[in-house]
Design a protein around this motif. Sequence first.
Motif, PDB file in Angstrom:
ATOM      1  N   GLU A  64      -9.577  -9.062   9.079  1.00  0.00           N
ATOM      2  CA  GLU A  64      -8.976  -8.552   7.938  1.00  0.00           C
ATOM      3  C   GLU A  64      -9.768  -7.258   7.264  1.00  0.00           C
ATOM      4  O   GLU A  64     -10.649  -6.891   7.598  1.00  0.00           O
ATOM      5  CB  GLU A  64      -8.986  -9.486   6.721  1.00  0.00           C
ATOM      6  CG  GLU A  64      -8.400 -10.811   6.954  1.00  0.00           C
ATOM      7  CD  GLU A  64      -8.474 -11.725   5.422  1.00  0.00           C
ATOM      8  OE1 GLU A  64      -7.812 -12.499   5.357  1.00  0.00           O
ATOM      9  OE2 GLU A  64      -9.725 -11.914   5.010  1.00  0.00           O
ATOM     10  N   LEU A  65      -8.401  -6.510   6.705  1.00  0.00           N
ATOM     11  CA  LEU A  65      -9.076  -5.324   5.881  1.00  0.00           C
ATOM     12  C   LEU A  65      -8.577  -5.156   4.614  1.00  0.00           C
ATOM     13  O   LEU A  65      -7.550  -5.360   4.223  1.00  0.00           O
ATOM     14  CB  LEU A  65      -8.617  -4.009   6.698  1.00  0.00           C
ATOM     15  CG  LEU A  65      -8.879  -2.476   6.294  1.00  0.00           C
ATOM     16  CD1 LEU A  65     -10.532  -2.411   6.165  1.00  0.00           C
ATOM     17  CD2 LEU A  65      -8.088  -1.648   7.099  1.00  0.00           C
ATOM     18  N   ILE A  66      -9.474  -5.095   3.705  1.00  0.00           N
ATOM     19  CA  ILE A  66      -9.052  -5.089   2.293  1.00  0.00           C
ATOM     20  C   ILE A  66      -9.503  -4.460   1.454  1.00  0.00           C
ATOM     21  O   ILE A  66     -10.920  -4.142   1.299  1.00  0.00           O
ATOM     22  CB  ILE A  66      -9.507  -6.843   1.559  1.00  0.00           C
ATOM     23  CG1 ILE A  66      -8.947  -7.910   2.459  1.00  0.00           C
ATOM     24  CG2 ILE A  66      -8.891  -7.135   0.096  1.00  0.00           C
ATOM     25  CD1 ILE A  66      -9.672  -9.284   2.286  1.00  0.00           C
ATOM     26  N   TYR A  67      -8.730  -3.450   0.630  1.00  0.00           N
ATOM     27  CA  TYR A  67      -9.086  -2.397  -0.490  1.00  0.00           C
ATOM     28  C   TYR A  67      -8.735  -2.911  -1.669  1.00  0.00           C
ATOM     29  O   TYR A  67      -7.534  -3.095  -1.911  1.00  0.00           O
ATOM     30  CB  TYR A  67      -8.353  -1.117  -0.088  1.00  0.00           C
ATOM     31  CG  TYR A  67      -8.988  -0.400   1.139  1.00  0.00           C
ATOM     32  CD1 TYR A  67     -10.008   0.595   1.129  1.00  0.00           C
ATOM     33  CD2 TYR A  67      -8.390  -0.499   2.446  1.00  0.00           C
ATOM     34  CE1 TYR A  67     -10.772   1.081   2.116  1.00  0.00           C
ATOM     35  CE2 TYR A  67      -9.059   0.176   3.423  1.00  0.00           C
ATOM     36  CZ  TYR A  67      -9.891   1.074   3.384  1.00  0.00           C
ATOM     37  OH  TYR A  67     -10.584   1.687   4.273  1.00  0.00           O
ATOM     38  N   LYS A  71      -4.714  -6.578   0.482  1.00  0.00           N
ATOM     39  CA  LYS A  71      -4.853  -6.849   2.158  1.00  0.00           C
ATOM     40  C   LYS A  71      -3.930  -5.623   2.770  1.00  0.00           C
ATOM     41  O   LYS A  71      -2.920  -5.594   2.500  1.00  0.00           O
ATOM     42  CB  LYS A  71      -4.524  -8.295   2.389  1.00  0.00           C
ATOM     43  CG  LYS A  71      -5.475  -9.444   2.267  1.00  0.00           C
ATOM     44  CD  LYS A  71      -4.957 -10.781   2.821  1.00  0.00           C
ATOM     45  CE  LYS A  71      -5.971 -11.529   2.791  1.00  0.00           C
ATOM     46  NZ  LYS A  71      -5.810 -12.819   3.045  1.00  0.00           N
ATOM     47  N   ALA A  72      -4.669  -5.010   3.344  1.00  0.00           N
ATOM     48  CA  ALA A  72      -4.046  -3.905   4.200  1.00  0.00           C
ATOM     49  C   ALA A  72      -3.699  -4.563   5.668  1.00  0.00           C
ATOM     50  O   ALA A  72      -2.572  -4.314   6.261  1.00  0.00           O
ATOM     51  CB  ALA A  72      -4.888  -2.797   4.628  1.00  0.00           C
ATOM     52  N   VAL A  73      -4.570  -5.459   6.304  1.00  0.00           N
ATOM     53  CA  VAL A  73      -4.436  -6.173   7.697  1.00  0.00           C
ATOM     54  C   VAL A  73      -4.673  -7.457   7.334  1.00  0.00           C
ATOM     55  O   VAL A  73      -5.869  -7.816   6.749  1.00  0.00           O
ATOM     56  CB  VAL A  73      -5.255  -5.392   8.763  1.00  0.00           C
ATOM     57  CG1 VAL A  73      -4.973  -5.760   9.918  1.00  0.00           C
ATOM     58  CG2 VAL A  73      -5.145  -3.908   8.582  1.00  0.00           C
ATOM     59  N   ARG A  89       0.942   2.871   2.018  1.00  0.00           N
ATOM     60  CA  ARG A  89       0.734   4.228   1.442  1.00  0.00           C
ATOM     61  C   ARG A  89      -0.063   4.221   0.334  1.00  0.00           C
ATOM     62  O   ARG A  89      -1.133   5.128  -0.031  1.00  0.00           O
ATOM     63  CB  ARG A  89       2.131   4.993   1.220  1.00  0.00           C
ATOM     64  CG  ARG A  89       2.121   6.438   0.902  1.00  0.00           C
ATOM     65  CD  ARG A  89       3.660   6.848   0.622  1.00  0.00           C
ATOM     66  NE  ARG A  89       4.547   6.534   1.715  1.00  0.00           N
ATOM     67  CZ  ARG A  89       5.641   5.671   1.642  1.00  0.00           C
ATOM     68  NH1 ARG A  89       5.821   5.205   0.400  1.00  0.00           N
ATOM     69  NH2 ARG A  89       6.199   5.561   2.673  1.00  0.00           N
ATOM     70  N   GLU A  90       0.192   3.241  -0.705  1.00  0.00           N
ATOM     71  CA  GLU A  90      -0.803   2.998  -1.894  1.00  0.00           C
ATOM     72  C   GLU A  90      -2.212   2.710  -1.673  1.00  0.00           C
ATOM     73  O   GLU A  90      -3.309   3.243  -2.035  1.00  0.00           O
ATOM     74  CB  GLU A  90      -0.115   1.796  -2.741  1.00  0.00           C
ATOM     75  CG  GLU A  90       1.156   2.334  -3.469  1.00  0.00           C
ATOM     76  CD  GLU A  90       0.994   3.838  -4.250  1.00  0.00           C
ATOM     77  OE1 GLU A  90       0.120   3.701  -5.148  1.00  0.00           O
ATOM     78  OE2 GLU A  90       1.814   4.521  -3.880  1.00  0.00           O
ATOM     79  N   ILE A  91      -2.275   1.793  -0.466  1.00  0.00           N
ATOM     80  CA  ILE A  91      -3.777   1.688   0.017  1.00  0.00           C
ATOM     81  C   ILE A  91      -4.563   2.743   0.454  1.00  0.00           C
ATOM     82  O   ILE A  91      -5.819   3.015   0.105  1.00  0.00           O
ATOM     83  CB  ILE A  91      -3.590   0.469   1.007  1.00  0.00           C
ATOM     84  CG1 ILE A  91      -3.249  -0.844   0.049  1.00  0.00           C
ATOM     85  CG2 ILE A  91      -5.064  -0.017   1.720  1.00  0.00           C
ATOM     86  CD1 ILE A  91      -2.844  -2.175   1.234  1.00  0.00           C
ATOM     87  N   ARG A  92      -3.837   3.519   1.246  1.00  0.00           N
ATOM     88  CA  ARG A  92      -4.788   4.712   1.911  1.00  0.00           C
ATOM     89  C   ARG A  92      -5.130   5.772   0.917  1.00  0.00           C
ATOM     90  O   ARG A  92      -6.005   6.255   1.019  1.00  0.00           O
ATOM     91  CB  ARG A  92      -3.631   5.341   2.779  1.00  0.00           C
ATOM     92  CG  ARG A  92      -3.352   4.697   4.077  1.00  0.00           C
ATOM     93  CD  ARG A  92      -2.660   5.582   5.148  1.00  0.00           C
ATOM     94  NE  ARG A  92      -2.803   5.033   6.425  1.00  0.00           N
ATOM     95  CZ  ARG A  92      -1.579   4.402   7.159  1.00  0.00           C
ATOM     96  NH1 ARG A  92      -0.743   4.278   6.301  1.00  0.00           N
ATOM     97  NH2 ARG A  92      -1.822   3.848   8.170  1.00  0.00           N
ATOM     98  N   LYS A  93      -4.535   5.698  -0.401  1.00  0.00           N
ATOM     99  CA  LYS A  93      -4.959   6.517  -1.402  1.00  0.00           C
ATOM    100  C   LYS A  93      -6.327   6.132  -2.163  1.00  0.00           C
ATOM    101  O   LYS A  93      -6.775   6.988  -2.822  1.00  0.00           O
ATOM    102  CB  LYS A  93      -3.872   6.384  -2.736  1.00  0.00           C
ATOM    103  CG  LYS A  93      -2.639   7.048  -2.497  1.00  0.00           C
ATOM    104  CD  LYS A  93      -1.722   7.031  -3.350  1.00  0.00           C
ATOM    105  CE  LYS A  93      -0.340   7.434  -3.314  1.00  0.00           C
ATOM    106  NZ  LYS A  93       0.653   7.492  -4.391  1.00  0.00           N
ATOM    107  N   ASN A  94      -6.704   4.976  -1.601  1.00  0.00           N
ATOM    108  CA  ASN A  94      -8.170   4.454  -1.831  1.00  0.00           C
ATOM    109  C   ASN A  94      -9.486   5.314  -1.241  1.00  0.00           C
ATOM    110  O   ASN A  94     -10.300   5.197  -1.538  1.00  0.00           O
ATOM    111  CB  ASN A  94      -8.511   3.203  -1.654  1.00  0.00           C
ATOM    112  CG  ASN A  94      -7.754   2.084  -2.621  1.00  0.00           C
ATOM    113  OD1 ASN A  94      -8.008   2.279  -3.986  1.00  0.00           O
ATOM    114  ND2 ASN A  94      -6.807   1.374  -2.227  1.00  0.00           N
TER     115      ASN A  94
END
Length: 256
Positions: A64-67, A71-73, A89-94
């Motif tokens: 799992e990948l969580i920002y 959850k991204a993945v 796209r929103e998660i990548r802004k982190n």
Amino acid sequence: MENSTNVLLEINHMCKGFDGLDVIRDISLSVKKGEVVSIIGPSGSGKSTLLRCATMLERMEGGELIYLGKKAVWEENGKCVYAGKAELREIRKNFGLVFQNFNLFPHYSVMKNIMDAPVCVDGISKSEARIRAEKLLEQLGLSDKADAYPCQLSGGQQQRVSIARALALQPNILFFDEPTSALDPELTGEVLKVIRQLAKEHMTMIIVTHEMQFAKELSDRIIFMDQGVIVEQGTPEEVFSSDKERVRDFTQKFQA
């Protein structure tokens, strides 16, 4: 219990392989707001692959990948599933990522290299992006290089521009992948000075580095990787005085 609102990044049971070879094997870690985490270890231990998976440049094969709680993945039926395009796209802004080889657009000026993503990705106005870029260039001692092109800059200046470009998106976390490995010792110092300043400003950073003294001085936590797993993690004092033979053999090479 840890305050989850302070956790910016969670990685749970991450796995990744290439050509049947496991490069990342069941890695779990979390990073809190304002924390500086350095990842060290021998070449081929999976450090850069971990960063590339965390920034979604490589596809995870497990875990799992969580920002910031999103959850991204995640895993379904033994396979990794990625969030939809809009959500990613929103998660990548982190996060922002600074590469070891700068990755600047050679046909763009310094100013355009920094302004491009905020305008094209975040959709802010060109005037706002320029103000943001000018402020960053001043902060990084590059105000006189706004109209220069990458080929006209030293390696250290190029790397500072790439840091400014990453900061222009105002990320919550900044990843560095061996930020000084392409620089000679004299230019390394000016880049490390910038990273030190960011640490003073409580920027959350994850740094893959071979600069042991720098990692020791700057980090809140150090992670030692070998053969795709986390062998040791803790404060710099704990890691550099580890009683684990593999960690001790590696770190002692760099002790003064």
